[in-house]
Design an enzyme around this catalytic site. Structure first.
Site, short mmCIF file in Angstrom:
data_model
loop_
_atom_site.label_atom_id
_atom_site.label_comp_id
_atom_site.label_asym_id
_atom_site.label_seq_id
_atom_site.Cartn_x
_atom_site.Cartn_y
_atom_site.Cartn_z
N ASP A 1 0.84 -1.21 0.00
CA ASP A 1 0.00 0.00 0.00
C ASP A 1 0.87 1.26 0.00
O ASP A 1 2.09 1.20 0.27
CB ASP A 1 -0.89 -0.04 1.25
CG ASP A 1 -2.19 0.72 1.09
OD1 ASP A 1 -2.31 1.50 0.14
OD2 ASP A 1 -3.08 0.54 1.95
N ASP B 1 -10.61 2.16 -3.31
CA ASP B 1 -11.22 1.92 -2.01
C ASP B 1 -12.73 1.97 -2.11
O ASP B 1 -13.42 1.63 -1.15
CB ASP B 1 -10.76 2.99 -1.00
CG ASP B 1 -9.43 2.63 -0.37
OD1 ASP B 1 -8.97 1.49 -0.56
OD2 ASP B 1 -8.85 3.49 0.33
C1 DGJ Z 1 -5.86 1.91 1.95
C2 DGJ Z 1 -6.23 0.70 1.16
O1 DGJ Z 1 -6.74 1.08 -0.08
C3 DGJ Z 1 -7.22 -0.13 1.95
O2 DGJ Z 1 -7.63 -1.22 1.18
C4 DGJ Z 1 -6.57 -0.57 3.22
O3 DGJ Z 1 -5.50 -1.43 2.93
C5 DGJ Z 1 -6.09 0.64 3.98
N1 DGJ Z 1 -5.27 1.50 3.20
C6 DGJ Z 1 -5.32 0.22 5.21
O4 DGJ Z 1 -4.75 1.26 5.84
#
Ligand code: DGJ
Length: 735
Positions: A480, A550
């Site tokens: 991430d 997301d």
């Molecule tokens: C952002 C990501 O897009 C989410 O899926 C998740 O992993 C969060 N970060 C965790 O902090």
């Protein structure tokens, strides 16, 4: 396919059976483009295609030749300061402050295959017959700098890739103020510019605008390719559709700051520029040093946007992604993030895993919150080891053993490029973040960006990650990156090299990816950046899939996945069924619709499956069985967009198997309409002479019938109704 050099006319013709690209070496050594478009016959001399009339107020390189006006010719890699007043591709500052250079042709080389780009992701050939490469060497007599322009033409795809190397072979210190990857001038401006734009949770929406006099540009200065503008655009003829018409597609294999630009001049020619964003970029080039630009990809088709996308998809899968997972069916996964966020225990994860196993899920991903003091987003990043044994009594190693004992694979989340205050890493190395020492760094999500332009920082993070990945049973890594870069300054780097930091940062990210993917070739890497803020061809070289957004709301995802498909293959789009009401939109969509959208992607679930009713679990079991039965087709077939959610109140797409004996169509109603029209969906890519069954119906339909007469929606008896957020999947199989 090949590259032909015509010595008499000094022309170079790159071609395959779909495109031609013709370069002329002018008598004064300038490189110009005579043609780029649909394949035309080769011949000795196309010089009649050069603009050749003298015009008032024009600067000429030599008195006697109108062809030597840099303002009007179509240039291959335009410089600054000698009469071409359009956007230059490069600018080199010299010790005396001059920015004037005059590179001219010195030699060229043609060879089979393609060389890798040092330190950068780039397309590759599997064997030498896949492509031919042309390298043209230009030299500036005053600085003695050399520019090497590389062009690769792929054999079975309408693709040319380009990149540039700038070498300081003189004695003075040069500074590159701009070093784009490619530039090309097209002779007219009858185009629409198609690009992908958005923001967090609404990434890669399609927009179209008409470039006119002046500059139309997109780009990123955020240190990542960004959710705002993807490093891609296309110029399409206004009449071009998904299925017909001329389209030129361009993308950059790069994950940092980028620029894509069309400049239409007042004679209506269009200059395309693509490369690292020149703002804040400055690259000192000492004697004997070489700068290598990222690679740009040019796609040409006269068969519409679907053909352009299919070309990008094939290029990326056959000649860009390196992972052993590229062509493989992706495991159906469950990710705990939307179910628990950081508030989990080992017991909860094992409960989810147990239910997952019952439902047919193959892999469980433990997301953010397993490391250091991470209970919320204020601390923990950088300490990639377990310290909270209340949460994970046997650490990651123990948990991974328990999960694999259940017959599931295990995946783990990292955010390698970041650090929080309050961590061991930050306490010990406060100078490892990007920021001038005398300034206060600006936090975003309470975190700072580690200085990945430094090798010692990258090595330290590699050490921590390597340890976890080698000690536990880990099959999947979610990498991430949850903030953009500010205060981009590298402590310990010379003042005159700070303009390198953004690019060196991305090179550091690539080097970590390179080391980890080499060390763990069987791990499936998924990239993520607050969802889809770094979904670009550069990252796909290392990680064959990315968390698309997301935003897991099915209706929003139709737009996001539809837009993403313009460039990126379906197998690269992480797509999960999540809970309702949706966390981002508050919208409730049927479980079926959520799965019908997510199955066109790297499929998974992201909700608390332990809390589901028996009926919901049964539905999920069926969804998983369907995906497993068809996932080779769903993830690796040929993708066609059929109906745009940006233009209509419904959307549709389909996947066709390579032998055209099977296809799966997804049809989605956005909002229901009262007393709706009798709509028809026209399929694509089928064999016109094959007869197909649709779902379990006994009736058969010919391919030509389905493509030209279409499937009536929703009154065939296959679809029931037209209501908000409903969806239909049609599985076609040859009789
Ligand atoms: C952002 C990501 O897009 C989410 O899926 C998740 O992993 C969060 N970060 C965790 O902090």
């Amino acid at each position: 396919m090949g590259i032909i050099y015509h010595q008499n006319s000094q022309e170079l013709h790159l071609f395959n059976n779909q495109l031609s690209y013709i370069i002329k070496i002018q008598s004064n050594g300038e490189l110009t483009n005579l043609y780029y478009g649909k394949r035309i016959h080769d011949k000795e001399d196309f010089s009649y295609l050069q603009p050749g009339d003298t015009r008032p107020l024009t600067v000429y390189q030599t008195k006697d030749s109108p062809h030597h006006s840099l303002q009007h010719v179509r240039r291959e890699y335009p410089d600054y300061g000698r009469g071409d007043f359009r956007t230059p591709a490069y600018v080199i500052r010299q010790e005396n402050g001059s920015r004037v250079t005059a590179f001219s042709y010195e030699s060229h080389k043609i060879y089979r295959g393609k060389k890798p780009l040092e330190g950068l992701p780039a397309t590759y050939t599997r064997n030498e017959e896949d492509a031919d490469t042309l390298e043209i060497r230009l030299k500036d007599p005053v600085t003695e700098a050399v520019i090497l322009l590389s062009y690769t033409v792929f054999c079975s795809l309408p693709v040319i890739t380009r990149h540039v190397q700038i070498m300081n072979q003189g004695t003075q210190k040069l500074v590159l103020e701009r070093a784009l990857s490619a530039s090309i001038d097209l002779p007219d401006s009858e185009y629409e510019m198609v690009y992908l734009t958005g923001a967090w949770a609404r990434e890669r929406h399609i927009r179209v605008r008409k470039p006119d006099h002046g500059i139309s540009s997109i780009g990123s200065m955020r240190g990542a390719s960004s959710a705002e503008y993807n490093p891609f655009f296309a110029l399409k003829r206004p009449s071009a559709t998904e299925d017909s018409g001329e389209v030129y597609g361009f993308c950059l294999i790069y994950s940092g700051n980028h620029l894509e630009q069309v400049e239409v001049d007042t004679e209506q020619s269009s200059r395309i520029s693509i490369g690292i964003h020149p703002d804040t970029f400055e690259w000192p080039l000492n004697p004997q040093e070489t700068f290598v630009s990222p690679e740009a990809v040019f796609v040409y088709t006269d068969q519409g946007l679907n053909a352009m996308s299919q070309t990008f998809h094939r290029l990326f899968k056959e000649h860009l992604m390196q992972s052993s997972w590229t062509d493989r069916e992706r495991p159906v996964l469950i990710n705990n993030w939307e179910a628990t966020e950081m508030d989990f225990t080992e017991q909860k994860i094992l409960e989810i895993a147990g239910t997952a196993k019952e439902l047919g899920i193959e892999l469980i991903v433990l997301d953010d919150g397993w490391f250091g003091g991470r209970e919320d987003d204020t601390t923990g990043l950088g300490d990639w080891f377990v310290t909270n044994f209340d949460k994970l009594p046997d650490g990651i190693e123990g948990l991974s053993e328990k999960i694999t004992a259940l017959g599931l694979q295990f995946g783990l989340w990292f955010e390698p490029e970041m650090v929080n205050p309050g961590t061991k890493l930050y306490r010990e190395h406060p100078d490892w973040i990007l920021c001038p020492a005398e300034r206060t760094p600006s936090p975003s999500r309470n975190q700072y960006v580690l200085d990945f332009s430094r090798k010692d920082v990258v090595d330290y993070i590699y050490g921590l990650m390597e340890r976890v990945l080698s000690q536990a049973h880990i099959s999947y890594v979610k990498w991430d990156m949850n903030r953009y870069i500010t205060e981009c300054y590298s402590i310990g780097t010379a003042a005159d090299s700070q303009g390198k930091t953004f690019h060196k940062y991305i090179l550091g990210v690539y080097s970590l990816y390179e080391k980890l993917t080499r060390r763990f070739p069987d791990i499936l890497f998924e990239s993520c950046a607050s969802g889809g803020a770094r979904f670009d061809p550069g990252i796909l070289y290392y990680a064959p899939q990315a968390w698309t957004s997301d935003d897991t709301d099915a209706i929003e995802r139709i737009k996001i996945q539809y837009g993403t498909s313009l460039v990126y293959p379906v197998s690269s789009m992480g797509a999960h069924v999540s809970e309702v009401p949706n966390l981002q939109t508050g919208r409730s969509t049927p479980l079926k619709t959520r799965a019908d959208v997510a199955m066109f992607g790297a499929f998974g679930y992201e909700l608390d499956i332990t809390a589901m009713s028996r009926e919901e679990k049964d539905a999920v079991r069926e969804q998983i069985a369907f995906v497993k039965e068809h996932r080779l087709l769903l993830q690796h077939g040929t993708f066609y967009r059929l109906k745009s959610p940006f233009q209509e109140n419904a959307s549709a797409w389909m996947m066709v198997s390579p032998n055209r004996k099977e296809a799966i169509v997804g049809y989605y109603n956005l909002l229901g309409t009262p007393n709706c029209r009798f709509d028809r969906l026209y399929l694509r890519g089928l064999n016109p002479d094959n007869a197909y069954h649709i779902n379990s119906s006994a009736e058969t339909y010919y391919g030509d019938e389905l493509m030209h007469a279409g499937i009536p929606i929703p009154h065939t008896g296959v679809c029931e109704s037209n209501v908000d957020f409903s969806s239909f999947i049609f599985y076609l199989s040859v009789v």
